[in-house]
Design an enzyme around this catalytic site. Structure first.
Site, PDB file in Angstrom:
ATOM      1  N   ILE A  14       0.814  -1.147  -0.142  1.00  0.00           N
ATOM      2  CA  ILE A  14      -0.078   0.052  -0.073  1.00  0.00           C
ATOM      3  C   ILE A  14       0.938   1.334  -0.224  1.00  0.00           C
ATOM      4  O   ILE A  14       1.337   1.648   0.966  1.00  0.00           O
ATOM      5  CB  ILE A  14      -0.869  -0.066   1.170  1.00  0.00           C
ATOM      6  CG1 ILE A  14      -1.896  -1.249   1.160  1.00  0.00           C
ATOM      7  CG2 ILE A  14      -1.784   1.261   1.197  1.00  0.00           C
ATOM      8  CD1 ILE A  14      -2.884  -1.317   2.304  1.00  0.00           C
ATOM      9  N   HIS A  15       1.405   1.497  -1.366  1.00  0.00           N
ATOM     10  CA  HIS A  15       2.270   2.945  -1.244  1.00  0.00           C
ATOM     11  C   HIS A  15       1.229   4.180  -1.647  1.00  0.00           C
ATOM     12  O   HIS A  15       0.152   4.056  -1.470  1.00  0.00           O
ATOM     13  CB  HIS A  15       3.156   2.717  -2.381  1.00  0.00           C
ATOM     14  CG  HIS A  15       2.609   2.245  -3.866  1.00  0.00           C
ATOM     15  ND1 HIS A  15       2.619   3.403  -4.706  1.00  0.00           N
ATOM     16  CD2 HIS A  15       2.029   1.302  -4.475  1.00  0.00           C
ATOM     17  CE1 HIS A  15       1.726   2.813  -5.738  1.00  0.00           C
ATOM     18  NE2 HIS A  15       1.752   1.576  -5.740  1.00  0.00           N
ATOM     19  N   ALA A  16       2.105   5.174  -1.942  1.00  0.00           N
ATOM     20  CA  ALA A  16       1.179   6.406  -2.104  1.00  0.00           C
ATOM     21  C   ALA A  16      -0.070   6.317  -2.704  1.00  0.00           C
ATOM     22  O   ALA A  16      -1.042   6.954  -2.234  1.00  0.00           O
ATOM     23  CB  ALA A  16       2.158   7.594  -2.784  1.00  0.00           C
TER      24      ALA A  16
END
Length: 87
Positions: A14-16
């Site tokens: 779950i990145h930016a």
């Protein structure tokens, strides 16, 4: 109250970008929504909170919603997770 467990399969976790989409989805609902990971719970409506967890590929997370629209919130978050290939 409604909750759902997710296994994160996306290579980047779950990145930016997906975190932003999850926060935007959660923010549409009045319910209090939390993301639990490794014993820490953060407000899913807070991008800083979500990013601070550093959820990576292979992680197991639980999203919980409490409020009048909790079931709808979990359904929408589930749809976002699936559509974005996160879980």
């Amino acid at each position: 109250m409604a909750s759902k467990d997710f296994h994160i399969v996306a290579e980047t976790g779950i990145h930016a970008r997906p975190a932003t989409l999850l926060v935007q989805t959660a923010s549409k609902f009045a319910s209090d929504i939390t993301l639990d990971y490794k014993g820490k719970a953060v407000n899913l409506k807070s991008i800083m909170g979500v990013m601070s967890l550093g959820v990576g590929q292979g992680a197991d997370v639980t999203i919980t919603a409490e409020g009048a629209d909790a079931d709808d919130a979990i359904a929408a978050i589930n749809e976002t997770m699936t559509k974005e290939g996160l879980a």
